[in-house]
Design a protein around this motif. Structure first.
Motif, PDB file in Angstrom:
ATOM      1  N   ARG A 132     -45.243   7.301  17.518  1.00 44.24           N
ATOM      2  CA  ARG A 132     -43.580   7.269  17.382  1.00 44.24           C
ATOM      3  C   ARG A 132     -43.707   5.684  16.638  1.00 44.24           C
ATOM      4  O   ARG A 132     -43.906   4.780  17.205  1.00 44.24           O
ATOM      5  CB  ARG A 132     -43.615   7.064  18.671  1.00 44.24           C
ATOM      6  N   GLU A 133     -42.111   5.378  16.601  1.00 48.48           N
ATOM      7  CA  GLU A 133     -41.990   4.136  15.531  1.00 48.48           C
ATOM      8  C   GLU A 133     -40.393   3.662  16.504  1.00 48.48           C
ATOM      9  O   GLU A 133     -39.416   4.473  15.932  1.00 48.48           O
ATOM     10  CB  GLU A 133     -41.799   4.555  14.410  1.00 48.48           C
ATOM     11  N   ARG A 134     -40.254   2.856  17.047  1.00 50.71           N
ATOM     12  CA  ARG A 134     -38.996   2.280  16.914  1.00 50.71           C
ATOM     13  C   ARG A 134     -38.537   1.212  15.793  1.00 50.71           C
ATOM     14  O   ARG A 134     -39.229   0.397  16.425  1.00 50.71           O
ATOM     15  CB  ARG A 134     -38.495   2.431  18.428  1.00 50.71           C
ATOM     16  N   LEU A 135     -37.014   1.845  14.836  1.00 54.96           N
ATOM     17  CA  LEU A 135     -37.133   0.324  14.784  1.00 54.96           C
ATOM     18  C   LEU A 135     -35.640   0.253  15.536  1.00 54.96           C
ATOM     19  O   LEU A 135     -34.386   0.134  15.180  1.00 54.96           O
ATOM     20  CB  LEU A 135     -36.462   0.534  12.902  1.00 54.96           C
ATOM     21  N   TRP A 136     -36.047  -2.122  15.541  1.00 52.19           N
ATOM     22  CA  TRP A 136     -35.086  -2.670  16.157  1.00 52.19           C
ATOM     23  C   TRP A 136     -33.630  -2.861  15.354  1.00 52.19           C
ATOM     24  O   TRP A 136     -34.814  -3.521  14.110  1.00 52.19           O
ATOM     25  CB  TRP A 136     -35.533  -3.356  17.237  1.00 52.19           C
ATOM     26  N   VAL A 137     -33.075  -2.986  15.215  1.00 52.08           N
ATOM     27  CA  VAL A 137     -31.761  -3.834  14.863  1.00 52.08           C
ATOM     28  C   VAL A 137     -32.471  -5.073  15.461  1.00 52.08           C
ATOM     29  O   VAL A 137     -32.282  -5.949  16.326  1.00 52.08           O
ATOM     30  CB  VAL A 137     -30.364  -2.756  15.211  1.00 52.08           C
ATOM     31  N   VAL A 138     -32.087  -6.404  14.316  1.00 53.55           N
ATOM     32  CA  VAL A 138     -32.392  -7.370  14.943  1.00 53.55           C
ATOM     33  C   VAL A 138     -30.632  -8.694  14.656  1.00 53.55           C
ATOM     34  O   VAL A 138     -30.595  -9.230  14.736  1.00 53.55           O
ATOM     35  CB  VAL A 138     -33.348  -8.558  13.477  1.00 53.55           C
ATOM     36  N   ASN A 139     -29.993  -8.068  13.685  1.00 51.99           N
ATOM     37  CA  ASN A 139     -28.712  -8.192  13.685  1.00 51.99           C
ATOM     38  C   ASN A 139     -27.782  -7.422  13.732  1.00 51.99           C
ATOM     39  O   ASN A 139     -27.135  -6.428  12.399  1.00 51.99           O
ATOM     40  CB  ASN A 139     -28.476  -8.851  12.589  1.00 51.99           C
ATOM     41  N   PRO A 140     -26.260  -6.522  14.770  1.00 48.89           N
ATOM     42  CA  PRO A 140     -26.185  -5.986  14.953  1.00 48.89           C
ATOM     43  C   PRO A 140     -24.547  -5.764  13.962  1.00 48.89           C
ATOM     44  O   PRO A 140     -23.589  -4.832  14.020  1.00 48.89           O
ATOM     45  CB  PRO A 140     -25.374  -5.473  16.179  1.00 48.89           C
ATOM     46  N   GLY A 141     -24.318  -6.711  13.689  1.00 44.64           N
ATOM     47  CA  GLY A 141     -23.186  -7.138  12.861  1.00 44.64           C
ATOM     48  C   GLY A 141     -23.527  -6.932  10.624  1.00 44.64           C
ATOM     49  O   GLY A 141     -22.813  -6.470  10.983  1.00 44.64           O
ATOM     50  N   HIS A 142     -24.855  -6.466  10.589  1.00 41.72           N
ATOM     51  CA  HIS A 142     -25.218  -6.691   9.228  1.00 41.72           C
ATOM     52  C   HIS A 142     -24.728  -5.695   8.930  1.00 41.72           C
ATOM     53  O   HIS A 142     -24.951  -4.122   9.591  1.00 41.72           O
ATOM     54  CB  HIS A 142     -26.210  -6.644   9.207  1.00 41.72           C
ATOM     55  N   PRO A 143     -24.149  -5.415   7.816  1.00 41.06           N
ATOM     56  CA  PRO A 143     -23.625  -4.266   7.318  1.00 41.06           C
ATOM     57  C   PRO A 143     -24.553  -3.218   6.998  1.00 41.06           C
ATOM     58  O   PRO A 143     -24.009  -1.918   6.437  1.00 41.06           O
ATOM     59  CB  PRO A 143     -22.927  -4.326   5.106  1.00 41.06           C
ATOM     60  N   ILE A 144     -25.869  -3.137   6.437  1.00 38.33           N
ATOM     61  CA  ILE A 144     -26.948  -2.014   6.629  1.00 38.33           C
ATOM     62  C   ILE A 144     -27.338  -1.368   7.729  1.00 38.33           C
ATOM     63  O   ILE A 144     -27.873  -0.363   7.453  1.00 38.33           O
ATOM     64  CB  ILE A 144     -28.349  -2.720   5.987  1.00 38.33           C
ATOM     65  N   VAL A 145     -26.549  -2.029   8.844  1.00 41.89           N
ATOM     66  CA  VAL A 145     -27.436  -1.130  10.347  1.00 41.89           C
ATOM     67  C   VAL A 145     -25.331  -0.493  10.843  1.00 41.89           C
ATOM     68  O   VAL A 145     -25.920   0.293  11.703  1.00 41.89           O
ATOM     69  CB  VAL A 145     -28.159  -2.232  11.363  1.00 41.89           C
ATOM     70  N   GLN A 146     -24.774  -0.464  10.294  1.00 40.61           N
ATOM     71  CA  GLN A 146     -23.417   0.201  11.184  1.00 40.61           C
ATOM     72  C   GLN A 146     -23.832   1.375  11.487  1.00 40.61           C
ATOM     73  O   GLN A 146     -24.352   2.230  10.497  1.00 40.61           O
ATOM     74  CB  GLN A 146     -22.512  -0.245   9.899  1.00 40.61           C
ATOM     75  N   GLY A 147     -23.405   1.397  12.304  1.00 38.21           N
ATOM     76  CA  GLY A 147     -23.852   3.486  13.076  1.00 38.21           C
ATOM     77  C   GLY A 147     -25.015   3.497  13.258  1.00 38.21           C
ATOM     78  O   GLY A 147     -25.114   4.426  13.577  1.00 38.21           O
ATOM     79  N   VAL A 148     -26.012   2.812  13.495  1.00 40.19           N
ATOM     80  CA  VAL A 148     -27.899   3.136  14.106  1.00 40.19           C
ATOM     81  C   VAL A 148     -28.173   3.052  15.552  1.00 40.19           C
ATOM     82  O   VAL A 148     -29.127   2.655  15.544  1.00 40.19           O
ATOM     83  CB  VAL A 148     -28.622   2.315  13.030  1.00 40.19           C
ATOM     84  N   GLY A 149     -27.024   2.428  16.046  1.00 30.25           N
ATOM     85  CA  GLY A 149     -27.387   2.038  17.380  1.00 30.25           C
ATOM     86  C   GLY A 149     -28.625   0.801  17.200  1.00 30.25           C
ATOM     87  O   GLY A 149     -27.786   0.234  16.903  1.00 30.25           O
ATOM     88  N   ASP A 150     -28.262   0.982  18.855  1.00 28.43           N
ATOM     89  CA  ASP A 150     -29.338  -0.568  18.989  1.00 28.43           C
ATOM     90  C   ASP A 150     -30.764   0.008  17.963  1.00 28.43           C
ATOM     91  O   ASP A 150     -31.663  -1.060  18.100  1.00 28.43           O
ATOM     92  CB  ASP A 150     -29.919  -0.534  20.795  1.00 28.43           C
TER      93      ASP A 150
END
Lengths: 259, 259, 259, 259
Positions: free
Chosen positions: D126-144
């Protein structure tokens, strides 16, 4: 040549919390200094929040190559004037190691320009700090990772500017990750943020943690010369190319700039 | 979609210095806003130091995509509380353009973490701002360089952190050089420092300077989402991996972290 | 401890151009090495393109702390295999100083990942290299700027990645500017690009230029340990957390990854 | 305006490995393109290694805003001439998304200047990819974080230059961590390395992975203008300041520089 280190300790929880007092009977600052003094190239002393000028007099800072900062409960009690003084010395070239909850210290927020916030949890869980670059001077002697059996969790997002290099990334038992070793250069000062250090666990007795602190002291010691910056006015007759003064100005000759 | 710009003007020299008043009879802030409003995608308004809360109320900042800052003589009169508020909005994603003597504005020093000092001279000399990257959005339409016939000199060393990119480098008639266009990202806010703007010359009427400001507004508008950072405690039962709480903690369940 | 420096010289124009031969009768590489050898902490030797393996044998590179690169007319004659070897050593921690027209050397383009192009003009004009940070180790002893009476012009845009720090910015008599001293870290190698050095002028006899090279050698010497990176497979039974192998894989146990 | 995306697929394991063929019967490149085409602002097509000029003709690249690269077993079969061509377009402003084992693609190593090596393990963990900056355009819509139940492990050290920002950090079941989303700017091209994508698992059908790719396409599309860099000679009579040609030169008027 001997590197002069000053360890700054908040010294509050050691006095008010029984767990902390039991683990660090002489205070965390003295434990950290003792660890560093195992290395004969380092001469570490400690000062605390309660000392006059928090122990960070002009003279003390003049004689400090690397400052180590541990604070948690009393960030707000640090006088802004002392923060100004420390910032000035860092920009001139003094090394600065900021530990654990020092992410919220005034001096760290001042130098970063951001909130420096993060996620956290106290559950006594395991942390592994993975080495991101095995060739970096700071990680020599620690192997692939540092394992701490019990610690507080810090999780991303860690609201800091992009560092010059990520030195450690932590994985916690509960699943979170954190950039737990970061280096920055501000002015001529080298800054290292290092996460380990929750006061309810004997983290600063850990051999690998002590090794990293010794390495980081050596890495962050001043290099180059000390430059006092001052916003000088360069008179027209001292310009490298001959120029004739034209137009209209705000300042009279010799007057200082606005700050 | 229209980009909402707020131009913040110190509005002091316009009232106290005859030269400045003659060149900018409506104030520099209104001249800058008028230049931006030539572009139909931009809606610029202005506020000043003298306005209530310096014109930067919570509501105004909520409705600002990009803030432009011009100050010089009265940096010290800006309330720290307003600086806090602006910093928070920049970190959340609001663009910030800092002009000329704004290098010493509280908000710029706050975000940089350094002294932001430089060398200077008022001799009405010529400046050429060379484009360092012709493909960058900020320099579109300005050619190889911008030439300003009369201006104040700013010279290196400019005591700022290493920027994400140097956009312009100036050469002055007297011989000095200066990094006169710099971009930074802090949090999710894009920051552009742009040197031109000495108040005793009609710099903000210059077509190329106006072009750069329009470009920079578009470049620095918010992208991504607004993230309010808050240092949350993650309860043990919400960790992605099941963990058992061990050891001794400082905080009671639900208690906030120390700041 | 003595720092071992290898000066790599292309050694073509010294043989084919009368002006260059008159100024550097022993070759530029030997002039540069002689300047460095004035410092008792440095032991510099030179090799050339014409030597076997261009003088950069495995053994020679093993015994090099800092490599200096001067090339111009024959970049294309440098064997890719040697470029691979130098790159590997830089990533492991060997310092690299790239001079003047070396901006187009294969090894520099390899490490930068960009075109490294610029504007240029041969008019024997004056250059001043301004110091951007007076406290940096590389600029100690050079004052506010270095003035070279006659040199080739290099102008922005200089197509390189954003450096870790800009050390010098040049202003030329004809008006152009150039980032003429740049530092990078790639892997554990410190890289310094330094512009001066046009072969038709006696630039490497200049005291301040020699001072910068000595400083840069000391700044770029290896620190930390040498790390050989290798893309290792970590067997499942050596993972820090016990894991059970699941699902379907591409590789057989012990097999190497694809490159 | 529609963003034109070209998905480059190596298309080898889909033909030679039964597991991969079953999961991606039309090839991974077509699966990735289909995911992107769910967004009406994106028009994605695919090409493969086996196509003439690997599908990356001058004309195709001229008409590509963002290129996506997936390769693994046949990096060495990509012609250097095509790598040159792709690099040139990235430096001019074309976006580039490099996926998973593309860390070893020629084009990625070319743009990074480092080895790009890492640790790895195939254990279906299993892998979890954690979001380092929740405001970045690339991570919008993926949650934590993004959770992938079965994947190959990639572990630090990841031998790349320090990125402009770390977007994701992965934690693996076996304990390792990895910087699994990294952004760079090279020339005017925006580059995003995104780790997920092992071919023996249905990663590119995952909704959050598809969301990241859509976001990254929008983030990396060209901005500013296209600048063709060329190393031009600036004749003395076109210098901004009048200069007289002095001294001795290497080049005849109008002659090109050495490369």
């Amino acid at each position: 040549m001997t590197i002069k280190v000053t360890v700054w300790g908040e010294n509050v929880h050691e006095k008010t919390n029984k767990v902390v007092a039991r683990i660090y009977p002489d205070g965390m600052h003295n434990c950290i200094a003792a660890g560093l003094n195992e290395d004969q190239d380092i001469e570490a002393t400690s000062v605390t929040l309660q000392d006059k000028e928090h122990g960070l007099t002009e003279e003390k800072l003049e004689n400090t190559d690397v400052l180590i900062w541990w604070g948690h409960a009393a960030h707000g009690d640090v006088a802004d004037e002392i923060v100004d003084r420390v910032q000035k010395r860092v920009l001139e070239g003094m090394g600065l190691l900021v530990l654990h909850s020092g992410h919220y210290a005034k001096i760290f927020k001042r130098l970063m320009g951001t909130t420096c916030s993060l996620k956290w949890r106290e559950a006594g869980e395991r942390e592994r700090l993975w080495v991101v670059n095995p060739g970096h001077p700071i990680v020599q002697g620690v192997g692939d990772y540092i394992e701490l059996p019990h610690t507080e969790m810090y999780g991303e997002p860690f609201a800091v500017p992009n560092p010059d290099e990520v030195i450690f990334i932590s994985a916690f038992e509960g699943g979170e990750v954190f950039r737990s070793g970061l280096v920055y250069r501000r002015g001529n000062g080298k800054i290292f943020y290092f996460r380990p250090g929750h006061e309810t666990y004997p983290i600063y007795y850990d051999d690998k943690v002590k090794r990293v602190l010794k390495n980081a002291v050596k890495w962050s010691q001043p290099e180059g010369s000390r430059w006092i910056d001052s916003c000088p006015c360069v008179p027209a007759d001292q310009a490298p190319n001959p120029i004739e003064v034209k137009g209209e100005g705000l300042h009279k000759p010799g007057e200082e700039g606005f700050k």
